[in-house]
Design an enzyme around this catalytic site. Structure first.
Site, PDB file in Angstrom:
ATOM      1  N   CYS B  55       0.822  -1.213   0.000  1.00 32.34           N
ATOM      2  CA  CYS B  55       0.000   0.000   0.000  1.00 32.34           C
ATOM      3  C   CYS B  55       0.859   1.267   0.000  1.00 32.34           C
ATOM      4  O   CYS B  55       1.997   1.256   0.469  1.00 32.34           O
ATOM      5  CB  CYS B  55      -0.917   0.002   1.222  1.00 32.34           C
ATOM      6  SG  CYS B  55      -2.361  -1.070   1.009  1.00 32.34           S
ATOM      7  N   ASN B  77      11.634  -6.653  -5.888  1.00 30.17           N
ATOM      8  CA  ASN B  77      11.140  -7.722  -5.021  1.00 30.17           C
ATOM      9  C   ASN B  77      12.111  -7.905  -3.859  1.00 30.17           C
ATOM     10  O   ASN B  77      13.320  -8.013  -4.063  1.00 30.17           O
ATOM     11  CB  ASN B  77      11.045  -9.018  -5.837  1.00 30.17           C
ATOM     12  CG  ASN B  77      10.231 -10.093  -5.137  1.00 30.17           C
ATOM     13  OD1 ASN B  77      10.376 -10.287  -3.926  1.00 30.17           O
ATOM     14  ND2 ASN B  77       9.395 -10.780  -5.882  1.00 30.17           N
ATOM     15  N   ASN B 153      -0.008 -13.338 -10.719  1.00 33.83           N
ATOM     16  CA  ASN B 153      -0.681 -14.416  -9.996  1.00 33.83           C
ATOM     17  C   ASN B 153      -1.832 -13.767  -9.260  1.00 33.83           C
ATOM     18  O   ASN B 153      -1.611 -12.955  -8.369  1.00 33.83           O
ATOM     19  CB  ASN B 153       0.254 -15.071  -8.974  1.00 33.83           C
ATOM     20  CG  ASN B 153       1.358 -15.879  -9.626  1.00 33.83           C
ATOM     21  OD1 ASN B 153       1.168 -16.425 -10.704  1.00 33.83           O
ATOM     22  ND2 ASN B 153       2.501 -15.953  -8.966  1.00 33.83           N
ATOM     23  N   HIS B 166      -1.493  -6.377  -8.196  1.00 37.26           N
ATOM     24  CA  HIS B 166      -0.100  -6.213  -8.618  1.00 37.26           C
ATOM     25  C   HIS B 166       0.319  -7.340  -9.548  1.00 37.26           C
ATOM     26  O   HIS B 166      -0.341  -8.376  -9.635  1.00 37.26           O
ATOM     27  CB  HIS B 166       0.833  -6.199  -7.395  1.00 37.26           C
ATOM     28  CG  HIS B 166       0.973  -7.543  -6.735  1.00 37.26           C
ATOM     29  ND1 HIS B 166      -0.012  -8.108  -5.949  1.00 37.26           N
ATOM     30  CD2 HIS B 166       1.993  -8.451  -6.733  1.00 37.26           C
ATOM     31  CE1 HIS B 166       0.387  -9.281  -5.491  1.00 37.26           C
ATOM     32  NE2 HIS B 166       1.601  -9.518  -5.944  1.00 37.26           N
ATOM     33  N   LYS B 314      -9.884 -27.357 -11.243  1.00 37.82           N
ATOM     34  CA  LYS B 314      -9.333 -28.477 -11.988  1.00 37.82           C
ATOM     35  C   LYS B 314      -7.992 -28.828 -11.362  1.00 37.82           C
ATOM     36  O   LYS B 314      -7.127 -27.949 -11.203  1.00 37.82           O
ATOM     37  CB  LYS B 314      -9.139 -28.086 -13.447  1.00 37.82           C
ATOM     38  CG  LYS B 314      -8.283 -29.051 -14.253  1.00 37.82           C
ATOM     39  CD  LYS B 314      -8.954 -30.397 -14.442  1.00 37.82           C
ATOM     40  CE  LYS B 314      -8.042 -31.400 -15.144  1.00 37.82           C
ATOM     41  NZ  LYS B 314      -8.661 -32.747 -15.216  1.00 37.82           N
ATOM     42  N   MET B 316      -4.518 -30.484 -11.846  1.00 38.09           N
ATOM     43  CA  MET B 316      -3.575 -31.032 -12.818  1.00 38.09           C
ATOM     44  C   MET B 316      -2.627 -31.917 -12.023  1.00 38.09           C
ATOM     45  O   MET B 316      -1.563 -31.466 -11.577  1.00 38.09           O
ATOM     46  CB  MET B 316      -2.811 -29.919 -13.529  1.00 38.09           C
ATOM     47  CG  MET B 316      -3.662 -29.051 -14.437  1.00 38.09           C
ATOM     48  SD  MET B 316      -4.186 -29.936 -15.945  1.00 38.09           S
ATOM     49  CE  MET B 316      -5.066 -28.602 -16.780  1.00 38.09           C
ATOM     50  N   VAL B 317      -3.014 -33.136 -11.779  1.00 37.68           N
ATOM     51  CA  VAL B 317      -2.247 -34.021 -10.893  1.00 37.68           C
ATOM     52  C   VAL B 317      -1.889 -35.313 -11.613  1.00 37.68           C
ATOM     53  O   VAL B 317      -1.598 -35.289 -12.808  1.00 37.68           O
ATOM     54  CB  VAL B 317      -3.046 -34.255  -9.586  1.00 37.68           C
ATOM     55  CG1 VAL B 317      -3.046 -32.976  -8.736  1.00 37.68           C
ATOM     56  CG2 VAL B 317      -4.486 -34.688  -9.870  1.00 37.68           C
ATOM     57  N   GLU B 320      -2.119 -36.038 -15.354  1.00 38.23           N
ATOM     58  CA  GLU B 320      -1.638 -34.828 -16.019  1.00 38.23           C
ATOM     59  C   GLU B 320      -0.135 -34.635 -15.811  1.00 38.23           C
ATOM     60  O   GLU B 320       0.582 -34.228 -16.727  1.00 38.23           O
ATOM     61  CB  GLU B 320      -2.398 -33.605 -15.501  1.00 38.23           C
ATOM     62  CG  GLU B 320      -3.844 -33.524 -15.969  1.00 38.23           C
ATOM     63  CD  GLU B 320      -4.807 -34.412 -15.187  1.00 38.23           C
ATOM     64  OE1 GLU B 320      -4.355 -35.164 -14.304  1.00 38.23           O
ATOM     65  OE2 GLU B 320      -6.015 -34.355 -15.466  1.00 38.23           O
TER      66      GLU B 320
HETATM   67  O1  LIG Z   1     -10.110 -39.403 -11.345  1.00 42.10           O
HETATM   68  P1  LIG Z   1     -10.261 -38.551 -10.119  1.00 42.10           P
HETATM   69  O2  LIG Z   1      -9.499 -39.064  -8.942  1.00 42.10           O
HETATM   70  O3  LIG Z   1     -11.707 -38.258  -9.783  1.00 42.10           O
HETATM   71  O4  LIG Z   1      -9.638 -37.131 -10.517  1.00 42.10           O
HETATM   72  C1  LIG Z   1      -8.341 -36.701 -10.226  1.00 42.10           C
HETATM   73  O5  LIG Z   1      -7.371 -37.358 -11.020  1.00 42.10           O
HETATM   74  C2  LIG Z   1      -7.458 -37.151 -12.424  1.00 42.10           C
HETATM   75  C3  LIG Z   1      -6.280 -37.818 -13.070  1.00 42.10           C
HETATM   76  O6  LIG Z   1      -5.050 -37.300 -12.633  1.00 42.10           O
HETATM   77  C4  LIG Z   1      -7.508 -35.657 -12.770  1.00 42.10           C
HETATM   78  O7  LIG Z   1      -7.810 -35.512 -14.134  1.00 42.10           O
HETATM   79  C5  LIG Z   1      -8.548 -34.917 -11.941  1.00 42.10           C
HETATM   80  O8  LIG Z   1      -8.461 -33.533 -12.200  1.00 42.10           O
HETATM   81  C6  LIG Z   1      -8.315 -35.204 -10.470  1.00 42.10           C
HETATM   82  O9  LIG Z   1      -9.280 -34.559  -9.686  1.00 42.10           O
HETATM   83  O1  LIG Z   2       6.598 -14.270  -5.509  1.00 35.65           O
HETATM   84  P1  LIG Z   2       5.419 -14.694  -4.697  1.00 35.65           P
HETATM   85  O2  LIG Z   2       4.136 -14.013  -5.141  1.00 35.65           O
HETATM   86  O3  LIG Z   2       5.626 -14.590  -3.223  1.00 35.65           O
HETATM   87  O4  LIG Z   2       5.256 -16.257  -5.003  1.00 35.65           O
HETATM   88  C1  LIG Z   2       4.393 -16.824  -5.930  1.00 35.65           C
HETATM   89  O5  LIG Z   2       4.835 -16.641  -7.270  1.00 35.65           O
HETATM   90  C2  LIG Z   2       6.094 -17.221  -7.607  1.00 35.65           C
HETATM   91  C3  LIG Z   2       6.333 -17.003  -9.078  1.00 35.65           C
HETATM   92  O6  LIG Z   2       5.339 -17.603  -9.878  1.00 35.65           O
HETATM   93  C4  LIG Z   2       6.145 -18.714  -7.250  1.00 35.65           C
HETATM   94  O7  LIG Z   2       7.454 -19.175  -7.399  1.00 35.65           O
HETATM   95  C5  LIG Z   2       5.691 -18.964  -5.826  1.00 35.65           C
HETATM   96  O8  LIG Z   2       5.618 -20.351  -5.584  1.00 35.65           O
HETATM   97  C6  LIG Z   2       4.328 -18.312  -5.609  1.00 35.65           C
HETATM   98  O9  LIG Z   2       3.887 -18.516  -4.300  1.00 35.65           O
END
Ligand SMILES: O=P(O)(O)O[C@H]1O[C@H](CO)[C@@H](O)[C@H](O)[C@H]1O
Ligand SMILES: O=P(O)(O)O[C@H]1O[C@H](CO)[C@@H](O)[C@H](O)[C@H]1O
Lengths: 351, 351
Positions: B55, B77, B153, B166, B314, B316-317, B320
């Site tokens: 601020c 930063n 972000n 920001h 969503k 991405m685990v 993915e």
């Molecule tokens: O299949 P699940 O366990 O419901 O879903 C999870 O695993 C999937 C496969 O990595 C992903 O696409 C989903 O986003 C995640 O929530």
């Molecule tokens: O720099 P920040 O806002 O504290 O941190 C955020 O952005 C960064 C850049 O994408 C990432 O590396 C960090 O994991 C995230 O928490």
């Protein structure tokens, strides 16, 4: 002039499996964290919940009733991302609008009849049964599909929507991106250096020791030199092994043992059931079964999201998504912390 | 035989910028969600909080006091992932243990003196000032650094630790992975097809219309044919433009306008301040400034994590991370939903 210290001075490290770089900025751990805090994993999961569709005797979404299983249990995913009979997409051949057919099958495999255990809390002989089932699945589905992805999403933080211990198996008619990268880089490495990449890597890490977390006669778990997730590990056989079904009985036992030890350390790190996504990569299957795939080495990746504590994760966001992955401690620091943790599970002491 | 329907039948789509594929399984939206639920974004942020280091008038971590700024505000930063003077890592030349030097600078740029506004809630002339500042930063830092990554972000869900509006700017001595991919694929495309990839793509999407979310005379925001995140968009100029500083005054105004319209739709989708990571990709700078970079086209990526509602994202685990990205609705469905939303911000109606 200042001497380079990997703990103080950012640098890039090369990931030879993905042919990409990671930015290591270990001094970033000094910054205070005022961002999002996660809910710690639930701790009071009932052993048996008749309304949980993964439990023995429960009714699933499609109306089927689970058997009263007492070991592992396999069934078809009721909401599969890959279906066996999807028709071919038409022929849009423009280079900027390319579509390809995708067929496959998605299965779920429960590890144990109880909801309140995880792999590190299971008996060795029970973990061994999981290993055997994994090998069977690669054998069966790999007979026709070029890629069989075994993976476990553990913890709500990793998108897992059911606390019952289980993994998933998605077999596909195509070789996905990630194994596609590993295929290319391992093939190039063998051609150039005369030895499979990860066979050489396991040997060198066993000598150097600084990134080894746990090991035994057959296996090695290391925080790879190019790790991106804070406590990421790579699980490797010492012997050259192409696929899970090729493991001997002895190697399956020692795999069960090293997994239990690695995952116990993970749980002990922040004294919670440690969230992660993990999965197996071995030589492609299907029509690849008759090709020379000796550039491949079987391995498992563990990608855990936590960074600072049970409730503060690493965010792979802005810079990571748009420019390059970045990590906040060195792989050696991570390995050192994991290595120094006890091998008895923190929960067992409690009881 | 069944006719192919992209909403019912999984298929692969090609991402020509990253040279990778995404699995589109739109029928997956039918599965019920019982997994993790996110905290919806905070709604009661005070306009001015003297303890917030972003601020006007606040004291930052390093002891510096912010000026009483009334527009944008730029500072270094206090916990930079890239420092200007990091020494060179030694010379470990083994192919499996490769290190490279990394130098750079990390800045933070506040968009506005108030903490309770975001870009879509700011006045057009205020957004225009942000655009100008972005262009200046590419100019200044790009004079010496080959890559200047501007990114925002937004939201705690995206790792943002401060609600004050920001963005960040990380300039580096190296070309990171993601722009490295875009560099290669755009170069190949121009060579092969005689037109810059994204110039051709913008033209075709403007004709096809089904993936366009908002547009004006100079700009186009589309859910790209290869989108991976549910409501991902790609913001493109219609004219061939290499970098932000090349934008005319008129194009900067129309950029401010299309950003405000796109982000208003995002906020209206689930009636919350929509979380995302976004960033600009333009032709590399530094020594590249004197090279022919006409294969590049300036663009911004928006990667928002939400899928079903303000609280269900969503993940991405597993699959993915280990195999291939997968999405649960078609890009056309996503574009259609966004397009049909009103252009007046849901918060303005309230007041
Ligand atoms: O299949 P699940 O366990 O419901 O879903 C999870 O695993 C999937 C496969 O990595 C992903 O696409 C989903 O986003 C995640 O929530
Ligand atoms: O720099 P920040 O806002 O504290 O941190 C955020 O952005 C960064 C850049 O994408 C990432 O590396 C960090 O994991 C995230 O928490």
């Amino acid at each position: 002039t200042l001497e380079f210290d990997p703990k103080e001075h950012q640098h890039l490290r090369y990931n030879p499996l993905r042919d990409s770089w990671v930015l290591v900025s270990a001094h970033r751990m000094k910054r205070p964290w005022q961002g999002q805090v996660e809910k710690p994993p639930e701790d009071d999961i009932p052993r048996h919940d008749p309304s949980n569709p993964l439990c023995p005797g429960s009714t699933r979404a499609n109306g089927e009733v689970n058997p009263d299983y007492d070991s592992t249990f396999l069934f078809e995913n009721d909401f599969p991302a890959l279906q066996q009979d999807a028709p071919d997409p038409g022929s849009e051949h423009h280079p900027l609008f390319q579509t390809k057919a995708a067929r496959g099958v998605c299965k779920v495999m429960c590890f144990h009849p109880w909801s309140d255990v995880t792999l590190p809390l299971m008996q060795l002989n029970e973990v061994r049964k999981v290993v055997d089932k994994w090998a069977d699945l690669i054998e069966e589905l790999g007979a026709s599909y070029p890629w069989v992805q075994i993976f476990e999403n553990k913890g709500a933080m990793m998108g897992c929507s059911n606390p019952h211990p289980h993994c998933q198996v998605w077999a596909s008619s195509f070789l996905p991106n990630e194994p596609g990268l590993a295929e290319r880089s391992q093939r190039d490495f063998l051609q150039k250096h005369g030895e499979p990449m990860l066979v050489q890597y396991a040997r060198l890490e066993a000598q150097r020791k600084e990134r080894v977390v746990v090991d035994n006669d057959d296996w090695l778990a290391v925080v790879p030199y190019w790790a991106t997730w804070p406590f990421q590990t790579l699980l490797l056989p010492r012997r050259h092994v192409l696929r899970l079904p090729d493991l001997t009985a002895q190697e399956r036992d020692s795999l069960a043992s090293i997994m239990k030890r690695l995952l116990t350390k993970y749980d002990n790190l922040f004294e919670i059931s440690f969230p992660y996504s993990m999965g197996w990569h071995g030589a492609p299957t299907g029509s690849y079964l008759t090709e020379d795939m000796s550039h491949w080495q079987l391995h498992a990746h563990y990608y855990p999201p936590l960074l600072r504590s049970a409730t503060v994760r690493k965010f792979m966001v802005g810079y990571e998504m748009l420019a390059q992955e970045q990590r906040d401690l060195t792989p050696e620091q991570a390995a050192d912390r994991l290595r120094s943790l006890p091998e008895e599970h923190c929960k067992l002491g409690e009881k």
